[in-house]
Design a protein around this motif. Sequence first.
Motif, PDB file in Angstrom:
ATOM      1  N   VAL A   1       0.850  -1.187   0.000  1.00  0.00           N
ATOM      2  CA  VAL A   1       0.000   0.000   0.000  1.00  0.00           C
ATOM      3  C   VAL A   1       0.891   1.244   0.000  1.00  0.00           C
ATOM      4  CG1 VAL A   1      -1.787   1.286   1.220  1.00  0.00           C
ATOM      5  CG2 VAL A   1      -1.804  -1.222   1.271  1.00  0.00           C
ATOM      6  N   ASN A   2       0.749   2.063  -1.024  1.00  0.00           N
ATOM      7  CA  ASN A   2       1.551   3.285  -1.137  1.00  0.00           C
ATOM      8  C   ASN A   2       3.040   2.999  -0.950  1.00  0.00           C
ATOM      9  OD1 ASN A   2       1.810   6.090  -1.540  1.00  0.00           O
ATOM     10  ND2 ASN A   2       1.915   6.463   0.663  1.00  0.00           N
ATOM     11  N   SER A   3       3.492   1.965  -1.617  1.00  0.00           N
ATOM     12  CA  SER A   3       4.889   1.538  -1.480  1.00  0.00           C
ATOM     13  C   SER A   3       5.565   1.466  -2.847  1.00  0.00           C
ATOM     14  CB  SER A   3       4.959   0.189  -0.764  1.00  0.00           C
ATOM     15  OG  SER A   3       4.500   0.311   0.575  1.00  0.00           O
ATOM     16  N   THR A   4       6.911   1.447  -2.832  1.00  0.00           N
ATOM     17  CA  THR A   4       7.702   1.486  -4.063  1.00  0.00           C
ATOM     18  C   THR A   4       8.771   0.406  -4.058  1.00  0.00           C
ATOM     19  OG1 THR A   4       7.400   3.872  -4.301  1.00  0.00           O
ATOM     20  CG2 THR A   4       9.273   2.896  -5.456  1.00  0.00           C
ATOM     21  N   VAL A   5       8.930  -0.238  -5.217  1.00  0.00           N
ATOM     22  CA  VAL A   5      10.045  -1.163  -5.446  1.00  0.00           C
ATOM     23  C   VAL A   5      10.815  -0.658  -6.648  1.00  0.00           C
ATOM     24  CG1 VAL A   5      10.735  -3.526  -5.945  1.00  0.00           C
ATOM     25  CG2 VAL A   5       8.713  -3.095  -4.529  1.00  0.00           C
ATOM     26  N   LYS A   6      12.133  -0.481  -6.505  1.00  0.00           N
ATOM     27  CA  LYS A   6      12.920   0.121  -7.577  1.00  0.00           C
ATOM     28  C   LYS A   6      14.302  -0.519  -7.648  1.00  0.00           C
ATOM     29  CE  LYS A   6      14.273   4.707  -9.316  1.00  0.00           C
ATOM     30  NZ  LYS A   6      14.162   6.170  -9.054  1.00  0.00           N
ATOM     31  N   THR A   7      14.753  -0.787  -8.881  1.00  0.00           N
ATOM     32  CA  THR A   7      16.134  -1.233  -9.095  1.00  0.00           C
ATOM     33  C   THR A   7      16.812  -0.260 -10.051  1.00  0.00           C
ATOM     34  OG1 THR A   7      15.624  -2.691 -10.983  1.00  0.00           O
ATOM     35  CG2 THR A   7      15.468  -3.647  -8.756  1.00  0.00           C
ATOM     36  N   LEU A   8      18.106  -0.054  -9.855  1.00  0.00           N
ATOM     37  CA  LEU A   8      18.830   0.975 -10.593  1.00  0.00           C
ATOM     38  C   LEU A   8      19.794   0.420 -11.636  1.00  0.00           C
ATOM     39  CD1 LEU A   8      19.776   3.320  -7.586  1.00  0.00           C
ATOM     40  CD2 LEU A   8      17.646   3.233  -8.902  1.00  0.00           C
ATOM     41  N   SER A   9      20.069  -0.875 -11.603  1.00  0.00           N
ATOM     42  CA  SER A   9      21.122  -1.428 -12.457  1.00  0.00           C
ATOM     43  C   SER A   9      20.572  -2.475 -13.420  1.00  0.00           C
ATOM     44  CB  SER A   9      22.222  -2.037 -11.589  1.00  0.00           C
ATOM     45  OG  SER A   9      23.308  -2.473 -12.384  1.00  0.00           O
ATOM     46  N   TRP A  10      21.377  -2.853 -14.393  1.00  0.00           N
ATOM     47  CA  TRP A  10      20.957  -3.815 -15.398  1.00  0.00           C
ATOM     48  C   TRP A  10      20.839  -5.214 -14.805  1.00  0.00           C
ATOM     49  CZ3 TRP A  10      24.347  -7.577 -17.886  1.00  0.00           C
ATOM     50  CH2 TRP A  10      25.659  -7.560 -17.392  1.00  0.00           C
ATOM     51  N   GLY A  11      19.911  -5.966 -15.382  1.00  0.00           N
ATOM     52  CA  GLY A  11      19.715  -7.345 -14.938  1.00  0.00           C
ATOM     53  C   GLY A  11      19.124  -7.469 -13.553  1.00  0.00           C
TER      54      GLY A  11
ATOM     55  N   VAL B   1       6.273   0.146  -9.224  1.00  0.00           N
ATOM     56  CA  VAL B   1       7.436  -0.694  -9.496  1.00  0.00           C
ATOM     57  C   VAL B   1       8.196  -0.069 -10.657  1.00  0.00           C
ATOM     58  CG1 VAL B   1       8.259  -2.976 -10.170  1.00  0.00           C
ATOM     59  CG2 VAL B   1       6.213  -2.767  -8.735  1.00  0.00           C
ATOM     60  N   GLU B   2       9.510   0.103 -10.500  1.00  0.00           N
ATOM     61  CA  GLU B   2      10.300   0.777 -11.533  1.00  0.00           C
ATOM     62  C   GLU B   2      11.686   0.164 -11.638  1.00  0.00           C
ATOM     63  OE1 GLU B   2      11.768   5.316 -12.752  1.00  0.00           O
ATOM     64  OE2 GLU B   2      10.809   4.929 -10.812  1.00  0.00           O
ATOM     65  N   THR B   3      12.144  -0.022 -12.884  1.00  0.00           N
ATOM     66  CA  THR B   3      13.536  -0.420 -13.123  1.00  0.00           C
ATOM     67  C   THR B   3      14.171   0.582 -14.081  1.00  0.00           C
ATOM     68  OG1 THR B   3      13.071  -1.851 -15.044  1.00  0.00           O
ATOM     69  CG2 THR B   3      12.913  -2.859 -12.850  1.00  0.00           C
TER      70      THR B   3
ATOM     71  N   ARG C   1       1.313   1.480 -10.657  1.00  0.00           N
ATOM     72  CA  ARG C   1       2.083   1.780 -11.871  1.00  0.00           C
ATOM     73  C   ARG C   1       3.324   0.888 -11.958  1.00  0.00           C
ATOM     74  NH1 ARG C   1       2.453   6.179 -15.284  1.00  0.00           N
ATOM     75  NH2 ARG C   1       4.476   6.531 -16.273  1.00  0.00           N
ATOM     76  N   VAL C   2       3.580   0.371 -13.176  1.00  0.00           N
ATOM     77  CA  VAL C   2       4.797  -0.387 -13.468  1.00  0.00           C
ATOM     78  C   VAL C   2       5.493   0.306 -14.613  1.00  0.00           C
ATOM     79  CG1 VAL C   2       5.764  -2.613 -14.115  1.00  0.00           C
ATOM     80  CG2 VAL C   2       3.656  -2.529 -12.775  1.00  0.00           C
ATOM     81  N   GLU C   3       6.794   0.582 -14.455  1.00  0.00           N
ATOM     82  CA  GLU C   3       7.504   1.400 -15.432  1.00  0.00           C
ATOM     83  C   GLU C   3       8.945   0.958 -15.583  1.00  0.00           C
ATOM     84  OE1 GLU C   3       8.608   6.163 -16.057  1.00  0.00           O
ATOM     85  OE2 GLU C   3       7.499   5.476 -14.293  1.00  0.00           O
ATOM     86  N   THR C   4       9.447   0.955 -16.826  1.00  0.00           N
ATOM     87  CA  THR C   4      10.883   0.780 -17.075  1.00  0.00           C
ATOM     88  C   THR C   4      11.360   1.967 -17.901  1.00  0.00           C
ATOM     89  OG1 THR C   4      10.593  -0.517 -19.113  1.00  0.00           O
ATOM     90  CG2 THR C   4      10.664  -1.730 -17.023  1.00  0.00           C
ATOM     91  N   SER C   5      12.647   2.331 -17.755  1.00  0.00           N
ATOM     92  CA  SER C   5      13.131   3.606 -18.305  1.00  0.00           C
ATOM     93  C   SER C   5      13.604   3.491 -19.741  1.00  0.00           C
ATOM     94  CB  SER C   5      14.272   4.125 -17.440  1.00  0.00           C
ATOM     95  OG  SER C   5      15.462   3.464 -17.774  1.00  0.00           O
ATOM     96  N   SER C   6      13.868   4.643 -20.341  1.00  0.00           N
ATOM     97  CA  SER C   6      14.327   4.705 -21.725  1.00  0.00           C
ATOM     98  C   SER C   6      15.688   4.072 -21.913  1.00  0.00           C
ATOM     99  CB  SER C   6      14.370   6.166 -22.192  1.00  0.00           C
ATOM    100  OG  SER C   6      15.237   6.924 -21.372  1.00  0.00           O
ATOM    101  N   SER C   7      16.503   4.064 -20.867  1.00  0.00           N
ATOM    102  CA  SER C   7      17.826   3.451 -20.975  1.00  0.00           C
ATOM    103  C   SER C   7      17.741   1.931 -20.874  1.00  0.00           C
ATOM    104  CB  SER C   7      18.744   3.984 -19.864  1.00  0.00           C
ATOM    105  OG  SER C   7      18.215   3.653 -18.593  1.00  0.00           O
ATOM    106  N   GLY C   8      16.562   1.429 -20.519  1.00  0.00           N
ATOM    107  CA  GLY C   8      16.394  -0.005 -20.314  1.00  0.00           C
ATOM    108  C   GLY C   8      16.059  -0.746 -21.581  1.00  0.00           C
TER     109      GLY C   8
END
Length: 471
Positions: A314-324, A350-352, A379-386
């Motif tokens: 609930v109102n929480s975030t999961v995020k990774t910053l690196s490849w793989g 959720v974001e990578t 929301r689920v999102e991956t970045s342009s660099s991914g």
Amino acid sequence: MQTPASGGGIVWVEGTVANTTAVNSRVETSGTDADAGIGGGDVRGTVANTTAVNSYVNGIKENSGSISNDQLLCQKADLRVLTANCSSRTEFLDALDFPNSNACPENAATVPTPIKINDAKTLDKIGRHPAYPLDGTYQQTADIVVTKDYQSIGSDTDPFTGEYDGDYHRIDNLTDCFVKKLHQGTVSKLHFTGAHINSEGPTGLVACKVNGTVRDILAENAHISTLGRNAPAGIGGGEVFDDGTVANTTAVNSTIKTSDWYSNAGIGAGRVGVGGTVADTTAVNSRVETSQYSAEAGIGAGLVKGTVTDTLAVNSTVKTLSWGSDAGIGAGQVDIGGKVAGTTAVDSRVETLGEYAYAGIGGGQVEGMVTNTTAVNSRVETSSSGVNACAGIGGGLVKGTVANTRAVNSTVETSGVLSGAAIGGGQVKAGGRVANTTAENSNVTTSGNAAHAGIGGGRLILAARLLTPGR
């Protein structure tokens, strides 16, 4: 005529009474021609297999037969407190809905009396003082504030194998795992507040390593980080092994972070091994983040080879910053044989950011099975660099099975090349299966080249299967 009996009062010709047991019981009659008995009072037919122990018929003690072989009367008894002639078999009385009896009295001399823990000084004695052994039974009787010099109970070579019942009291300001390694022991009913733990190795607020049982844990304003390689982090446990179980864990306003390769992060656990279980994990206003290669992150767990069930964010975030480094609410990565079920995300994200870093609500990368996933206002999102960073509500990359996915007022978005997006599975590989997907007032968007989008599956490869009800 009154003919009381245990089994049958009067057993007529061709009547049969079989398999009667009486323990600590009494049959009495007081009228004329009123027979009494165990098995039958007035027997004119057949009575077979009657057992009476310490029972009386009209004041006369009956001890016919024996229960020493069946030992049926130890319902719900603790193995440690039974007298010598009893066992823990319960089927007989369970089937009859009998209450506990005195047929198997407790051996008072062996009932474990919990050692009371009421302050930091006493807590520090566990495993360090002969009167406070690592296999002892403990009960916390007051809230405890530990010092910055707190040291975990036990070690990797001498684990805690006893029982610690927090009785819902608090432990404040931990600076290390409460238990270093839990092996076939139990830690339960604890409320942790204000923990700040920074470590080089596997780290869990309750236990760094779990091969026992952790249950009924509340963590508030807990902040855990690891700096070393292969150093998973979590609230229930850093790593849950073989038969380990973490159940009913809640984190509020808490953070889990790792900073090196292969260092998975989660609220329930950082990593769940084959045979391990994490169940009933809740995160509120909390965050899980990893910053290096192959460091999966999730609310239930980062990396799952065992089982994770009933995760709520609930109102929480999961995020990774690196490849793989995959990210998810149920799990970042679900390995072959792993299972994630019953994941719900509400107002969560959720974001990578890296290449080949898959993101999902049920699971970021799914090689095992993910079922019964629900996302609401999430929301689920991956970045342009991914590059090839797929995203989905059920699963980002699906090589196994994703079933029964529902998205309500939710969004899946990717911006990288080859980064498929879907409610169901962002990319469904050969052998992958997605079934029973529902989207309500939800959006799926991609902006990168060759980045397919869909409800059900974004991109299907070779023999992947996309199933919908009725088709």
